[in-house]
Design a protein around this motif. Structure first.
Motif, PDB file in Angstrom:
ATOM      1  N   ARG A 256       0.839  -1.198   0.000  1.00 11.26           N
ATOM      2  CA  ARG A 256       0.000   0.000   0.000  1.00 11.26           C
ATOM      3  C   ARG A 256       0.875   1.250   0.000  1.00 11.26           C
ATOM      4  O   ARG A 256       2.014   1.220   0.474  1.00 11.26           O
ATOM      5  CB  ARG A 256      -0.912   0.040   1.227  1.00 11.26           C
ATOM      6  N   ALA A 257       0.310   2.340  -0.518  1.00  9.79           N
ATOM      7  CA  ALA A 257       1.017   3.627  -0.476  1.00  9.79           C
ATOM      8  C   ALA A 257       1.335   3.965   0.970  1.00  9.79           C
ATOM      9  O   ALA A 257       0.477   3.840   1.855  1.00  9.79           O
ATOM     10  CB  ALA A 257       0.152   4.718  -1.098  1.00  9.79           C
ATOM     11  N   GLY A 258       2.580   4.376   1.208  1.00 13.80           N
ATOM     12  CA  GLY A 258       3.010   4.718   2.560  1.00 13.80           C
ATOM     13  C   GLY A 258       3.727   3.591   3.272  1.00 13.80           C
ATOM     14  O   GLY A 258       4.410   3.827   4.276  1.00 13.80           O
ATOM     15  N   ASP A 259       3.589   2.345   2.767  1.00 10.46           N
ATOM     16  CA  ASP A 259       4.316   1.224   3.371  1.00 10.46           C
ATOM     17  C   ASP A 259       5.818   1.435   3.200  1.00 10.46           C
ATOM     18  O   ASP A 259       6.268   1.952   2.166  1.00 10.46           O
ATOM     19  CB  ASP A 259       3.929  -0.106   2.709  1.00 10.46           C
TER      20      ASP A 259
ATOM     21  N   SER B 144      12.356   7.385  -2.166  1.00  5.64           N
ATOM     22  CA  SER B 144      11.637   7.878  -0.983  1.00  5.64           C
ATOM     23  C   SER B 144      11.635   6.893   0.177  1.00  5.64           C
ATOM     24  O   SER B 144      11.225   7.226   1.282  1.00  5.64           O
ATOM     25  CB  SER B 144      10.187   8.208  -1.349  1.00  5.64           C
TER      26      SER B 144
ATOM     27  N   ARG C 253      -6.662  13.211  -2.955  1.00  3.38           N
ATOM     28  CA  ARG C 253      -7.111  13.797  -1.703  1.00  3.38           C
ATOM     29  C   ARG C 253      -8.615  13.711  -1.515  1.00  3.38           C
ATOM     30  O   ARG C 253      -9.111  13.707  -0.384  1.00  3.38           O
ATOM     31  CB  ARG C 253      -6.667  15.270  -1.633  1.00  3.38           C
TER      32      ARG C 253
ATOM     33  N   GLN D 257       9.683   4.616   0.673  1.00  5.12           N
ATOM     34  CA  GLN D 257       8.332   4.153   0.957  1.00  5.12           C
ATOM     35  C   GLN D 257       7.548   4.117  -0.344  1.00  5.12           C
ATOM     36  O   GLN D 257       7.858   4.849  -1.284  1.00  5.12           O
ATOM     37  CB  GLN D 257       7.631   5.041   1.987  1.00  5.12           C
ATOM     38  N   HIS D 258       6.574   3.245  -0.392  1.00  7.27           N
ATOM     39  CA  HIS D 258       5.800   3.111  -1.621  1.00  7.27           C
ATOM     40  C   HIS D 258       4.907   4.328  -1.818  1.00  7.27           C
ATOM     41  O   HIS D 258       4.220   4.764  -0.896  1.00  7.27           O
ATOM     42  CB  HIS D 258       4.968   1.827  -1.581  1.00  7.27           C
ATOM     43  N   ILE D 259       4.935   4.882  -3.034  1.00  5.81           N
ATOM     44  CA  ILE D 259       4.139   6.073  -3.324  1.00  5.81           C
ATOM     45  C   ILE D 259       2.811   5.709  -3.963  1.00  5.81           C
ATOM     46  O   ILE D 259       1.965   6.568  -4.184  1.00  5.81           O
ATOM     47  CB  ILE D 259       4.912   7.034  -4.252  1.00  5.81           C
ATOM     48  N   CYS D 260       2.636   4.426  -4.294  1.00  8.37           N
ATOM     49  CA  CYS D 260       1.362   3.955  -4.839  1.00  8.37           C
ATOM     50  C   CYS D 260       1.023   2.622  -4.200  1.00  8.37           C
ATOM     51  O   CYS D 260       1.837   2.031  -3.480  1.00  8.37           O
ATOM     52  CB  CYS D 260       1.436   3.842  -6.363  1.00  8.37           C
ATOM     53  N   SER D 261      -0.176   2.161  -4.436  1.00 11.33           N
ATOM     54  CA  SER D 261      -0.609   0.853  -3.950  1.00 11.33           C
ATOM     55  C   SER D 261      -0.649  -0.121  -5.108  1.00 11.33           C
ATOM     56  O   SER D 261      -0.856   0.269  -6.257  1.00 11.33           O
ATOM     57  CB  SER D 261      -1.996   0.956  -3.312  1.00 11.33           C
TER      58      SER D 261
END
Length: 261
Positions: A56-59, A102, A79, A104-108
């Motif tokens: 997931r995004a943010g992981d 980054s 958003r 961290q993942h930026i997409c899912s």
């Protein structure tokens, strides 16, 4: 849920080195010793079922993934709560490279059908790339190809008429299936009409209308998710508008740079 485990070297060798997709996701011409090193870091995961997330995004970014079978869509959430699909991933392709900068993942990434992947922990993969000739170059080439694909996709959304968008999508899939040793003229679409419309920036009604139009024009034969391309040349001509636009824009940039220098 079963925990991921690192498979024994002999298990991975039979799964990886004999895999018909191996040369797509890894560099060609690896020596036996290099293959052993690569095999030793691959993790075996349980299959990702349809509708489940690979990440997931943010992981936190820890691994890149090579798709062995099935397919996944990558998307970002806006958003206002809407999901925007940005890519479709097929067997032999690597996923997760866009998260390197980054951490961290930026997409899912979500499975469109039951999907199996090979997980390659990035720290170990990066260390190996310093010892295996060609591996680092291969990873950079894959990232460059992804940038090129994204550039073409943005051109499709911004500049091409809707019929050329769908033609480009189908020709792209045709070429990717051909590279994998499958038929380039008959294949199943794992993406729903809604997902195709989301990816191509059009209404789902437009996608349905275009499929009907392409059938009436003798370009395609469509039966539910099964696609048979009948007139590849015409679809290719419609797809080429994307390449022509990119070439024109690059030439314009070069001309502008020359005039200001």
């Amino acid at each position: 849920m079963p925990k991921d485990r690192i498979v024994r070297l002999d298990e991975v060798r039979s799964r990886c080195q004999s895999c018909s997709l191996f040369e797509l996701c890894m560099p060609m011409g690896l020596a036996e010793g290099d293959l052993d090193k690569l095999d030793s870091i691959i993790k075996r995961r349980r299959p990702v079922e349809k509708g489940e997330y690979l990440y997931r995004a943010g992981d936190p970014f820890t691994s890149v993934y090579a798709v062995r079978s099935g397919s996944l869509k990558a998307f970002i959430s806006t958003r206002d709560g809407r999901d925007q699909i940005i890519s479709l991933h097929l067997p032999g392709e690597l996923m997760g490279l866009d998260a390197i900068s980054s951490n961290q993942h930026i997409c899912s990434a979500m499975a469109l059908e039951t999907t199996s992947v090979c997980e390659l922990p990035y720290e170990q993969l990066e260390a190996l790339s310093l010892r295996i000739p060609g591996l680092q170059h291969h990873l950079l080439s894959l990232m460059s190809e992804e940038i090129r694909h994204n550039q073409c996709h943005m051109t499709i959304l911004a500049r091409l008429p809707v019929d050329s968008r769908l033609a480009s999508f189908l020709i792209n899939l045709s070429g990717r299936y051909r590279t994998r040793g499958f038929s380039s003229t008959e294949f199943n679409l794992s993406m729903s009409r809604n997902d195709i419309a989301n990816l191509l920036g059009m209404a789902v009604e437009t996608v349905s209308r275009l499929f009907t139009q392409f059938q009436e024009q003798g370009l395609l034969q469509v039966e539910r998710k099964h696609i048979k391309i009948l007139n590849h040349d015409t679809l290719q001509t419609m797809h080429n508008r994307c390449s022509d636009l990119i070439a024109s824009e690059e030439a314009s940039k070069d001309s502008s740079s020359s005039s200001t220098s």
